[in-house]
Motif scaffolding. Structure first.
Motif, PDB file in Angstrom:
ATOM      1  N   UNK A 109       0.997  -0.676  -0.192  1.00 31.18           N
ATOM      2  CA  UNK A 109       0.032   0.115   0.004  1.00 31.18           C
ATOM      3  C   UNK A 109       0.514   1.000   0.056  1.00 31.18           C
ATOM      4  N   UNK A 110       1.626   1.636   0.911  1.00 31.58           N
ATOM      5  CA  UNK A 110       2.903   2.758   0.975  1.00 31.58           C
ATOM      6  C   UNK A 110       3.386   2.605  -0.783  1.00 31.58           C
ATOM      7  N   UNK A 111       4.178   1.685  -0.956  1.00 31.09           N
ATOM      8  CA  UNK A 111       4.443   1.293  -2.541  1.00 31.09           C
ATOM      9  C   UNK A 111       3.684   2.498  -3.627  1.00 31.09           C
ATOM     10  N   UNK A 112       2.543   1.666  -3.396  1.00 31.15           N
ATOM     11  CA  UNK A 112       1.286   2.363  -4.485  1.00 31.15           C
ATOM     12  C   UNK A 112       1.560   3.709  -4.064  1.00 31.15           C
ATOM     13  N   UNK A 113       1.119   4.673  -2.863  1.00 34.99           N
ATOM     14  CA  UNK A 113       0.833   5.888  -2.912  1.00 34.99           C
ATOM     15  C   UNK A 113       2.035   6.763  -3.481  1.00 34.99           C
ATOM     16  N   UNK A 114       3.048   5.953  -2.930  1.00 35.62           N
ATOM     17  CA  UNK A 114       4.496   6.807  -2.984  1.00 35.62           C
ATOM     18  C   UNK A 114       4.546   6.218  -5.091  1.00 35.62           C
ATOM     19  N   UNK A 115       4.360   5.118  -5.532  1.00 32.18           N
ATOM     20  CA  UNK A 115       4.612   5.482  -6.957  1.00 32.18           C
ATOM     21  C   UNK A 115       3.398   6.691  -7.388  1.00 32.18           C
ATOM     22  N   UNK A 116       2.432   6.973  -7.696  1.00 34.51           N
ATOM     23  CA  UNK A 116       0.910   7.366  -7.027  1.00 34.51           C
ATOM     24  C   UNK A 116       1.799   9.185  -6.998  1.00 34.51           C
ATOM     25  N   UNK A 117       2.535   9.236  -5.804  1.00 31.24           N
ATOM     26  CA  UNK A 117       2.949  10.775  -5.890  1.00 31.24           C
ATOM     27  C   UNK A 117       4.680  11.060  -6.800  1.00 31.24           C
ATOM     28  N   UNK A 118       5.150   9.485  -7.183  1.00 28.12           N
ATOM     29  CA  UNK A 118       6.548   9.795  -8.488  1.00 28.12           C
ATOM     30  C   UNK A 118       5.660  10.299  -9.519  1.00 28.12           C
ATOM     31  N   UNK A 119       4.772   9.286  -9.598  1.00 29.46           N
ATOM     32  CA  UNK A 119       3.964  10.146 -10.769  1.00 29.46           C
ATOM     33  C   UNK A 119       3.209  10.884 -11.425  1.00 29.46           C
ATOM     34  N   UNK A 120       2.575  11.866 -10.114  1.00 31.93           N
ATOM     35  CA  UNK A 120       2.738  12.945 -10.436  1.00 31.93           C
ATOM     36  C   UNK A 120       3.121  14.805  -9.957  1.00 31.93           C
ATOM     37  N   UNK A 121       4.820  13.880  -9.731  1.00 34.50           N
ATOM     38  CA  UNK A 121       5.284  15.046  -9.540  1.00 34.50           C
ATOM     39  C   UNK A 121       6.152  15.379 -11.022  1.00 34.50           C
ATOM     40  N   UNK A 122       6.389  13.712 -11.327  1.00 35.49           N
ATOM     41  CA  UNK A 122       6.928  14.357 -12.967  1.00 35.49           C
ATOM     42  C   UNK A 122       6.009  14.768 -14.008  1.00 35.49           C
ATOM     43  N   UNK A 123       4.472  15.068 -13.271  1.00 34.25           N
ATOM     44  CA  UNK A 123       3.720  15.334 -14.501  1.00 34.25           C
ATOM     45  C   UNK A 123       3.794  16.962 -13.949  1.00 34.25           C
ATOM     46  N   UNK A 124       4.039  17.636 -12.590  1.00 38.83           N
ATOM     47  CA  UNK A 124       4.267  18.720 -12.627  1.00 38.83           C
ATOM     48  C   UNK A 124       3.601  19.474 -11.473  1.00 38.83           C
ATOM     49  N   UNK A 125       3.476  18.020 -10.525  1.00 44.02           N
ATOM     50  CA  UNK A 125       2.714  19.306  -9.352  1.00 44.02           C
ATOM     51  C   UNK A 125       3.871  19.063  -8.241  1.00 44.02           C
ATOM     52  N   UNK A 126       4.087  20.094  -7.262  1.00 44.86           N
ATOM     53  CA  UNK A 126       5.813  20.831  -7.130  1.00 44.86           C
ATOM     54  C   UNK A 126       5.292  19.301  -6.251  1.00 44.86           C
ATOM     55  N   UNK A 127       4.292  19.061  -5.242  1.00 45.06           N
ATOM     56  CA  UNK A 127       4.653  18.240  -3.479  1.00 45.06           C
ATOM     57  C   UNK A 127       3.262  17.626  -3.685  1.00 45.06           C
ATOM     58  N   UNK A 128       3.418  16.266  -3.018  1.00 46.09           N
ATOM     59  CA  UNK A 128       2.202  15.196  -2.508  1.00 46.09           C
ATOM     60  C   UNK A 128       2.864  14.485  -1.376  1.00 46.09           C
ATOM     61  N   UNK A 129       1.970  15.223  -0.690  1.00 50.54           N
ATOM     62  CA  UNK A 129       1.992  14.686   0.818  1.00 50.54           C
ATOM     63  C   UNK A 129       0.873  13.035   0.914  1.00 50.54           C
ATOM     64  N   UNK A 130       1.560  12.358   1.459  1.00 49.84           N
ATOM     65  CA  UNK A 130       1.726  11.406   2.116  1.00 49.84           C
ATOM     66  C   UNK A 130       1.021  11.123   4.049  1.00 49.84           C
ATOM     67  N   UNK A 131       0.322  10.991   3.808  1.00 52.28           N
ATOM     68  CA  UNK A 131      -0.385  10.724   5.305  1.00 52.28           C
ATOM     69  C   UNK A 131      -1.726   9.585   5.670  1.00 52.28           C
ATOM     70  N   UNK A 132      -1.771   9.860   6.775  1.00 52.77           N
ATOM     71  CA  UNK A 132      -2.881   8.621   7.289  1.00 52.77           C
ATOM     72  C   UNK A 132      -4.429   8.867   7.844  1.00 52.77           C
ATOM     73  N   UNK A 133      -5.276   8.099   6.536  1.00 50.29           N
ATOM     74  CA  UNK A 133      -6.763   8.071   7.505  1.00 50.29           C
ATOM     75  C   UNK A 133      -6.989   8.166   8.610  1.00 50.29           C
ATOM     76  N   UNK A 134      -6.040   7.357   9.438  1.00 52.30           N
ATOM     77  CA  UNK A 134      -6.658   7.381  10.770  1.00 52.30           C
ATOM     78  C   UNK A 134      -6.309   8.114  11.759  1.00 52.30           C
ATOM     79  N   UNK A 135      -5.451   8.978  12.003  1.00 54.69           N
ATOM     80  CA  UNK A 135      -4.254   9.681  12.782  1.00 54.69           C
ATOM     81  C   UNK A 135      -5.630  10.727  13.087  1.00 54.69           C
ATOM     82  N   UNK A 136      -6.039  10.619  13.779  1.00 55.39           N
ATOM     83  CA  UNK A 136      -6.962  12.409  13.953  1.00 55.39           C
ATOM     84  C   UNK A 136      -6.315  13.768  13.959  1.00 55.39           C
ATOM     85  N   UNK A 137      -6.603  14.679  13.041  1.00 54.25           N
ATOM     86  CA  UNK A 137      -6.160  16.201  13.081  1.00 54.25           C
ATOM     87  C   UNK A 137      -4.475  15.582  11.998  1.00 54.25           C
TER      88      UNK A 137
END
Length: 434
Positions: free
Chosen positions: A238-266
């Motif tokens: 799951x982490x690898x998939x998220x990281x690959x998605x972030x990598x692809x987005x950055x290569x297509x011009x998105x300056x920053x991608x942030x991977x966070x937890x949906x389980x942690x409040x705030x």
């Protein structure tokens, strides 16, 4: 002695630089179907409402994989997968639409809340959903027909921007629509990457089960540059998939991608409004520049265009011919690697020029690099006193039409070009006035 109340006030004061930094920016949030099933979902919605109140433009993209799987199982419909992609037949499509529609309504309902004495009091959020994603069929891969499973073809950029400028949150479901009225089931990651790149988002925020990406020792990796990802080994799928998605987005011009937890409040607020954040930041730090090609670039250009020559999309160029024409080429270079090219061949006697060999490396498509080079060559044509430019195309006609070209007869080509016209290729001719 600092009281708890004053500690919160001081924390709030320290968020001021981040509030000012984020105001007016556009963030795309990718929330898988698992997010809506978790107890923290309502808190995430409250935090999204807070971001909106702080002047941030938001596009939410929700998935529905677990909801679809549950509906298929309940209906005793077999869920057929190939390379971890669901094959959507006609029977499965009905359950896909049902799951996506139900989840979209759940998002809209929660974002519409405004109960007194709740975090949503006075929010008055407008949510806009619609046919912002044009899709195409995935087709037959490895002999397997994916039927109603599709891929993103185009994002309605102006439509999304209109809604954001009107103060709405844009909500996209994992569905796409074709000009012929078909509905396709799309991968959440495909929509997120294409949407964030197309609309020029400042951030793509990806929600996963864990707090970002961890190393072999289980320690959180706070920050990564795109150039570091090639040598990084992540065991968790799951982490690898998220990281690959972030990598692809950055290569297509998105300056920053942030991977966070949906389980942690705030986690979302902590990531955006504190110095250390809560997850993993993937930053597009590599340098990218446009420049005129020189003789040292011949090998890199040949490597870039050879696959398209083999497919018959481009006319084959020999190394000797490319060496003679190298001064006509404009390049995009990232970290000393040629990632896109295009050429302008002037015909000054006819006050026109040919634009040819517009190619972007597959890893960097979707970031409008072809459009950038095209604009630069059109400006160069104007600088040379040319009145119009033309292209010859066999398979990319729609792209040039979208860039303002119009189809013409090949009789309008310069005499020199007509003499070299390849009847066997039967290329279409497109002109654009400058």
């Amino acid at each position: 002695m600092t009281t708890p109340g004053r500690a919160h006030i001081r924390w709030f004061r320290n968020t001021a630089p981040y509030i000012n930094m984020h105001r007016g920016k556009t963030f795309v949030l990718m929330l898988g179907g698992e997010v809506a099933q978790h107890d923290n979902f309502s808190n995430i919605i409250h935090d999204i409402a807070l971001l909106k109140s702080l002047g941030i433009n938001l596009v939410l993209i929700h998935g529905a994989r677990p909801q679809i799987a549950a509906r298929l199982a309940a209906a005793d419909v077999e869920s057929v997968m190939h390379k971890n992609i669901r094959i959507t037949d006609t029977a499965a499509l009905e359950h896909v639409k049902d799951a996506a529609g139900s989840l979209r309504a759940q998002f809209e309902a929660l974002l519409s809340m405004g109960l007194p004495n709740s975090p949503m009091q006075g929010a008055r959020i407008r949510v806009c959903s619609g046919n912002f994603v044009t899709a195409r069929p995935m087709g037959v891969v490895d002999g397997v027909d994916f039927q109603h499973t599709g891929k993103v073809r185009r994002i309605d950029v102006s439509g999304i921007h209109d809604q954001l400028n009107d103060g709405s949150i844009v909500l996209l479901s994992p569905l796409g629509y074709s000009p012929t009225g078909e509905i396709f089931s799309l991968a959440l990651e495909d929509i997120a990457v294409n949407c964030a790149a197309a609309i020029g988002a400042d951030k793509l925020i990806l929600f996963g089960a864990e707090a970002g990406v961890t190393n072999r020792d289980g320690e959180l990796i706070r920050q990564l540059a795109v150039s570091e990802l090639e040598n990084l080994t992540i065991q968790d799928t799951a982490q690898r998939t998220l990281l690959q998605t972030a990598q692809l987005a950055c290569k297509q011009g998105v300056p920053r991608c942030q991977i966070i937890s949906y389980q942690d409040d705030c986690a979302l607020l902590e990531e955006l409004f504190t110095h250390d954040g809560s997850g993993t930041l993937v930053a597009n730090l590599d340098y990218e520049q446009s420049r005129q090609a020189d003789i040292e670039d011949v090998g890199g250009i040949l490597e870039l265009i050879e696959p398209l020559e083999q497919q018959g999309i481009l006319l084959k160029r020999s190394r000797e011919l490319l060496e003679q024409e190298i001064h006509c080429f404009q390049l995009l270079e990232r970290d000393s690697r040629i990632i896109a090219c295009a050429a302008l061949y002037p015909f000054p006697d006819e006050s026109c020029g040919e634009i040819a060999c517009v190619v972007t490396h597959p890893d960097y498509r979707g970031g409008q690099r072809g459009q950038r080079l095209l604009r630069e060559l059109e400006q160069e044509a104007c600088n040379q006193g040319l009145k119009r430019v033309f292209v010859l195309s066999t398979q990319t006609a729609h792209w040039f039409l979208e860039q303002g070209f119009a189809e013409h007869s090949r009789d309008e080509l310069p005499d020199q070009k007509q003499a070299l016209y390849n009847l066997q290729r039967n290329s279409k001719v497109f002109f654009k006035d400058l």
